[in-house]
Structure formats: structure tokens, C-alpha cells
Motif scaffolding. Sequence first.
Motif, short mmCIF file in Angstrom:
data_model
loop_
_atom_site.label_atom_id
_atom_site.label_comp_id
_atom_site.label_asym_id
_atom_site.label_seq_id
_atom_site.Cartn_x
_atom_site.Cartn_y
_atom_site.Cartn_z
N PRO A 119 0.70 -1.21 0.02
CA PRO A 119 0.00 0.04 0.03
C PRO A 119 0.94 1.21 -0.05
O PRO A 119 0.22 2.00 -0.53
CB PRO A 119 -0.60 -0.16 1.27
N VAL A 120 1.87 1.09 0.72
CA VAL A 120 2.77 2.30 0.58
C VAL A 120 3.55 2.84 -0.61
O VAL A 120 3.37 3.93 -1.00
CB VAL A 120 3.79 2.31 1.78
N LEU A 121 3.78 1.65 -1.37
CA LEU A 121 4.43 1.73 -2.81
C LEU A 121 3.33 2.26 -3.72
O LEU A 121 3.61 3.08 -4.40
CB LEU A 121 5.15 0.49 -3.17
N TYR A 122 2.19 1.70 -3.41
CA TYR A 122 1.06 2.19 -4.36
C TYR A 122 0.75 3.68 -4.12
O TYR A 122 0.47 4.52 -5.13
CB TYR A 122 -0.13 1.23 -4.28
N ALA A 123 0.42 4.08 -2.87
CA ALA A 123 0.27 5.46 -2.45
C ALA A 123 1.44 6.29 -2.98
O ALA A 123 0.98 7.58 -3.67
CB ALA A 123 0.34 5.77 -0.88
N GLY A 124 2.84 6.01 -3.07
CA GLY A 124 3.88 6.63 -3.39
C GLY A 124 3.58 7.03 -5.13
O GLY A 124 4.00 7.97 -5.51
N ALA A 125 3.26 5.81 -5.63
CA ALA A 125 3.10 5.92 -7.19
C ALA A 125 1.73 7.16 -7.61
O ALA A 125 1.90 7.96 -8.18
CB ALA A 125 2.63 4.55 -7.81
N ILE A 126 0.80 6.88 -6.69
CA ILE A 126 -0.27 7.89 -6.72
C ILE A 126 0.48 9.30 -6.55
O ILE A 126 -0.15 10.29 -7.21
CB ILE A 126 -1.48 7.67 -5.90
N SER A 127 1.04 9.62 -5.52
CA SER A 127 1.47 10.98 -5.32
C SER A 127 2.42 11.63 -6.35
O SER A 127 2.63 12.59 -6.67
CB SER A 127 2.14 10.71 -3.81
N LEU A 128 2.85 10.60 -7.23
CA LEU A 128 3.91 11.00 -8.35
C LEU A 128 2.84 10.96 -9.61
O LEU A 128 3.57 10.80 -10.79
CB LEU A 128 5.11 9.91 -8.49
N SER A 129 1.62 10.78 -9.50
CA SER A 129 0.78 10.61 -10.74
C SER A 129 -0.08 11.93 -10.99
O SER A 129 -0.05 12.70 -10.17
CB SER A 129 0.10 9.45 -10.77
N SER A 130 -0.99 11.79 -11.89
CA SER A 130 -2.00 12.74 -12.08
C SER A 130 -3.62 11.99 -11.74
O SER A 130 -4.49 12.70 -11.93
CB SER A 130 -2.19 13.23 -13.65
N MET A 131 -3.58 11.23 -10.90
CA MET A 131 -4.74 10.26 -10.45
C MET A 131 -5.53 11.29 -9.66
O MET A 131 -5.16 11.64 -8.45
CB MET A 131 -4.37 8.89 -9.62
N THR A 132 -6.80 11.20 -9.92
CA THR A 132 -7.85 11.77 -9.08
C THR A 132 -9.08 11.05 -9.02
O THR A 132 -8.98 9.86 -9.94
CB THR A 132 -8.18 13.18 -9.80
N LEU A 133 -10.04 11.36 -8.25
CA LEU A 133 -11.31 10.48 -8.17
C LEU A 133 -12.10 10.34 -9.46
O LEU A 133 -12.96 9.58 -9.80
CB LEU A 133 -12.01 10.65 -7.07
N ILE A 134 -11.85 11.69 -10.22
CA ILE A 134 -12.80 11.89 -11.54
C ILE A 134 -11.90 11.27 -12.90
O ILE A 134 -12.36 10.60 -13.45
CB ILE A 134 -12.70 13.45 -11.68
N HIS A 135 -10.47 11.32 -12.73
CA HIS A 135 -9.72 10.63 -13.74
C HIS A 135 -8.87 9.58 -12.89
O HIS A 135 -7.56 10.05 -12.66
CB HIS A 135 -8.94 11.80 -14.41
N PRO A 136 -9.12 8.47 -12.90
CA PRO A 136 -8.70 7.52 -11.92
C PRO A 136 -7.26 6.82 -12.46
O PRO A 136 -6.81 5.77 -12.10
CB PRO A 136 -9.42 6.44 -11.52
N GLU A 137 -6.63 7.46 -13.82
CA GLU A 137 -5.79 6.67 -14.60
C GLU A 137 -4.40 6.99 -13.75
O GLU A 137 -4.21 8.24 -13.37
CB GLU A 137 -5.64 7.06 -15.95
N LEU A 138 -3.63 6.07 -13.54
CA LEU A 138 -2.29 6.31 -12.97
C LEU A 138 -1.21 6.39 -14.12
O LEU A 138 -0.38 5.77 -14.46
CB LEU A 138 -1.89 4.84 -12.36
N ASN A 139 -1.15 7.80 -14.21
CA ASN A 139 -0.08 8.49 -15.52
C ASN A 139 0.96 9.29 -14.39
O ASN A 139 0.66 10.18 -13.90
CB ASN A 139 -0.97 9.29 -16.10
N LEU A 140 2.09 8.61 -14.30
CA LEU A 140 3.09 9.13 -13.59
C LEU A 140 3.59 10.60 -14.25
O LEU A 140 3.83 10.62 -15.43
CB LEU A 140 4.39 8.49 -13.56
N THR A 141 3.55 11.83 -13.21
CA THR A 141 4.17 13.07 -13.77
C THR A 141 5.07 13.56 -12.96
O THR A 141 5.64 14.88 -13.34
CB THR A 141 2.63 13.99 -13.71
N GLY A 142 5.71 13.06 -12.11
CA GLY A 142 7.00 13.68 -11.12
C GLY A 142 6.59 14.18 -10.15
O GLY A 142 5.17 13.75 -9.60
N PHE A 143 7.35 14.99 -9.33
CA PHE A 143 7.08 15.59 -8.38
C PHE A 143 6.24 16.89 -7.96
O PHE A 143 6.45 17.89 -7.08
CB PHE A 143 8.44 16.05 -7.52
#
Length: 282
Positions: free
Chosen positions: A21-45
Motif C-alpha cells: 500500500p505504501v508503494l502504491y500510495a507513493g505511485a499515486i503521489s507521483l501521478s495525475s490520478m484523481t477520483l474523477i480521472h483515476p488513471e495512474l499516469n506518472l507526472t513527477g514531483f
Amino acid sequence: RVGWGFAAPGLTILGIVMGLPVLYAGAISLSSMTLIHPELNLTGFGNFAQIISEPFFWSSLGITLRYSVATVMGEFIVGLGIALMLRQIITMRGVYFAVLTLPMAMSPVAVALIWRMLLQPNLGNVNQTLAWVGLPMIDWLGSPDLALKTMIFIDIWQQTSFVVLLLSAGLAALPREPYEAAEVDGASPVQQFWYITLPLLRPVAMVAVVIQLINEFRTYDLIYILTKGGPGVSTELLSFFAYKRAFQGLALNEGSAAAFILLMIVLLITVVFFFLLERRKT
């Protein structure tokens, strides 16, 4: 090899339950994922930069620091005083410990609900008692000046018993020889406490402080039940700020970034305290 072999099952379960879960949350924090657009697209910091640039983040961080320092100091001072008094009790000590552990054994949600009923502005027992003795009623949780102080008091009420248990165990393990020598030299009880008890108790005290600091930094239950971060943002701790950004603001990525900033702060505090503890030992 033997040690790692025995530790492997527990570490594996810990890695699955907490690590993934921590790794997944870390990936979300580096992505553009929102509840409206739930795609996990990495965007950086960029999410971290966005969070740090907001005034509400720094406000929540300041409130979190004040809340954590005040609660830990209160719990330690009250807990040490109770532990020293219990040290002098010989009969029925187990009964006193059982009574003191009741608040700690209660769920934080249950504690918050009980205190919310007690502090209700019009019908709560506290205000009814004040009115009965002729004092004005107080809006304990609705006043920006009192809400955070009230939460600090409730937290100290519940968590002090844990500090009492830790410090009582530390006091019970202290050697008797330094005290006997101090009594022979004519040291007063205050001098024995200041020059013997506190230095010998320092490792246990630092562990208690670290554990409670971690607990206070991640406090969420009390805020959600008692104030929802209000009035305004006067009780909005960083944990609740992350929750609001993720689920009320629908920005999972920014909420995860705020949560990771909180995690880094807690890890830094833990590392610093244990570094100081190890240096004291050497």
C-alpha cells in the motif's frame, strides 16, 4: 542466516500488508490520478510542489506541531507524576493500573463520541454543571480559541495511561544502589529525582516521547469526530488536510503527496530521537 530465516515470515507479511500500500500510495503521489480521472499516469514531483506552495498546508503543519508538542509534553509530565506516585504504592497497585489503562483501551472514536456528548454546548454535562454553579456555558469545540486546546486535553486524557505504563516499567527497572548511596550522602528526594531518576530514566522516556510523537502526528479520529478540522481550519492537522485534499477535493494524487510529507516528517523525528538516544549510550 538463522535470524533472517526466523524473521522472514513476519517481514513477508509486513511487506505485503504495509509495503505494497505504501508503494502504491507513493505511485499515486507521483501521478495525475484523481477520483474523477483515476488513471495512474506518472507526472513527477509536481504534486509535492503544489502542496508545499499552499498556505493551508503550512497552516496545518503549524497546528500539527503545536498540537503534537503540547500533547506529548502534557502526557509526559502528567504520566511521570502518576508513575512516581504509583511507585510509592504497595497495596492494590494492580487495581490502580487497571483503572488507569481504561482510557487507553478505549477506541479513539468512542472517546471522541463520549467527549462530544459531554461538551455539547447546550445539553452537555460539562456545561450543565457550569450553569448549575452559576458560571456561563462555553462552546468548547465551536470556539477557534478553545477547540484546539480542548482536543489537546482530550488526547492527554486518553493517552497518558500509555506513558504511565512505560515510565512505571522504567522506574521498576532502576537499580536501588544509587538511591541507597544518595541517602547515605544526605541527598534530598528532589535531588535524588533530579540527579538519579531522570538520568537513569532517560532512555525509556525518549522511547515514550518518540512513540507518542508518532501517534500525535497521525491523529485523525478525534478531529473527524469532534471538529472536522473546524471552526474554520483552527484544528485541521496535517493528517486531516491530506484526507480533505484526497477525498473532499477529489485529488488523490495531492492527498497522497501530503500524506507522504507527513510520513517523512515522522521518519525524520524518529531518526533524530534514536540518533540522540544511541549517542547518549556511547
